[in-house]
Design a protein around this motif. Structure first.
Motif, PDB file in Angstrom:
ATOM      1  N   ILE A 168       3.425  -0.853  -5.728  1.00  0.00           N
ATOM      2  CA  ILE A 168       3.685  -2.255  -6.053  1.00  0.00           C
ATOM      3  C   ILE A 168       2.667  -3.062  -5.268  1.00  0.00           C
ATOM      4  O   ILE A 168       2.567  -2.923  -4.052  1.00  0.00           O
ATOM      5  N   THR A 169       1.894  -3.890  -5.965  1.00  0.00           N
ATOM      6  CA  THR A 169       0.911  -4.731  -5.281  1.00  0.00           C
ATOM      7  C   THR A 169       1.590  -5.977  -4.739  1.00  0.00           C
ATOM      8  O   THR A 169       2.709  -6.307  -5.139  1.00  0.00           O
ATOM      9  N   LYS A 170       0.905  -6.681  -3.869  1.00  0.00           N
ATOM     10  CA  LYS A 170       1.504  -7.885  -3.278  1.00  0.00           C
ATOM     11  C   LYS A 170       1.777  -8.965  -4.315  1.00  0.00           C
ATOM     12  O   LYS A 170       2.570  -9.860  -4.084  1.00  0.00           O
ATOM     13  N   ASP A 171       1.153  -8.862  -5.491  1.00  0.00           N
ATOM     14  CA  ASP A 171       1.398  -9.811  -6.579  1.00  0.00           C
ATOM     15  C   ASP A 171       2.577  -9.392  -7.460  1.00  0.00           C
ATOM     16  O   ASP A 171       2.891 -10.075  -8.429  1.00  0.00           O
ATOM     17  N   GLY A 172       3.191  -8.245  -7.157  1.00  0.00           N
ATOM     18  CA  GLY A 172       4.338  -7.780  -7.922  1.00  0.00           C
ATOM     19  C   GLY A 172       3.983  -6.932  -9.130  1.00  0.00           C
ATOM     20  O   GLY A 172       4.787  -6.802 -10.053  1.00  0.00           O
ATOM     21  N   GLU A 173       2.814  -6.345  -9.142  1.00  0.00           N
ATOM     22  CA  GLU A 173       2.392  -5.495 -10.253  1.00  0.00           C
ATOM     23  C   GLU A 173       2.646  -4.028  -9.913  1.00  0.00           C
ATOM     24  O   GLU A 173       2.475  -3.606  -8.772  1.00  0.00           O
ATOM     25  N   ILE A 174       3.051  -3.244 -10.919  1.00  0.00           N
ATOM     26  CA  ILE A 174       3.231  -1.801 -10.765  1.00  0.00           C
ATOM     27  C   ILE A 174       1.956  -1.121 -11.235  1.00  0.00           C
ATOM     28  O   ILE A 174       1.439  -1.432 -12.307  1.00  0.00           O
TER      29      ILE A 174
END
Length: 153
Positions: free
Chosen positions: A72-78
């Protein structure tokens, strides 16, 4: 006078950094008391996954379960999602759909990390449980945040 200004600036900078949490180093425990911001993020994500799992209308039997690992990236992407515990093709796809349908929130203010390596297990048993834990994955040389959700619905 210069010393007072330097001390004052040092104290201010220490206060600002005190509000940021960083992931624990390898071997150091992480829990609700030591890392409340990370733990809150994981609890909220777990709750959303559980709601989606319970609302799903899919065929399942007691003992069915599958898990996926991903970042999970800090932007909320998987990203980089891979299956890690297999059940069967149908159930694996349904679990993947559930995970992808619950978009993680962007990291909370104070979470000093660019990404989190996750392991999410969704299963059916005769009881309800949400378990959150943190370990170390030697394959990626990072902390791995485990979420195990068991439901009887």
């Amino acid at each position: 006078m210069k010393k007072i200004i330097i001390i004052f600036l040092t104290l201010i900078s220490l206060q600002i950094s005190a509000f940021a949490e960083v992931p624990t180093p390898r071997g150091v425990p992480m829990n609700k008391e030591t890392h409340p911001i990370f733990w809150s993020y994981l609890e909220n994500y777990s709750s959303a996954l559980k709601q989606k799992l319970e609302a799903s209308h899919m065929f399942r039997l007691r003992g069915f379960g599958a898990s996926y690992v991903f970042f999970i990236t800090k932007d909320g992407e998987i990203k980089d999602m891979k299956i890690s515990t297999y059940q069967n093709k149908y159930y694996n796809e349904k679990v993947k759909e559930i995970i992808l349908s619950v978009k993680p929130e962007p990291f909370y203010k104070g979470m000093d990390s660019d990404e989190m390596y996750m392991s999410v297990y969704l299963g059916y048993e005769k009881y309800n449980d949400i378990d959150i834990s943190v370990g170390w994955d030697i394959n990626v040389d990072k902390n791995i945040y485990h979420i195990m959700i068991i439901t009887d619905k």
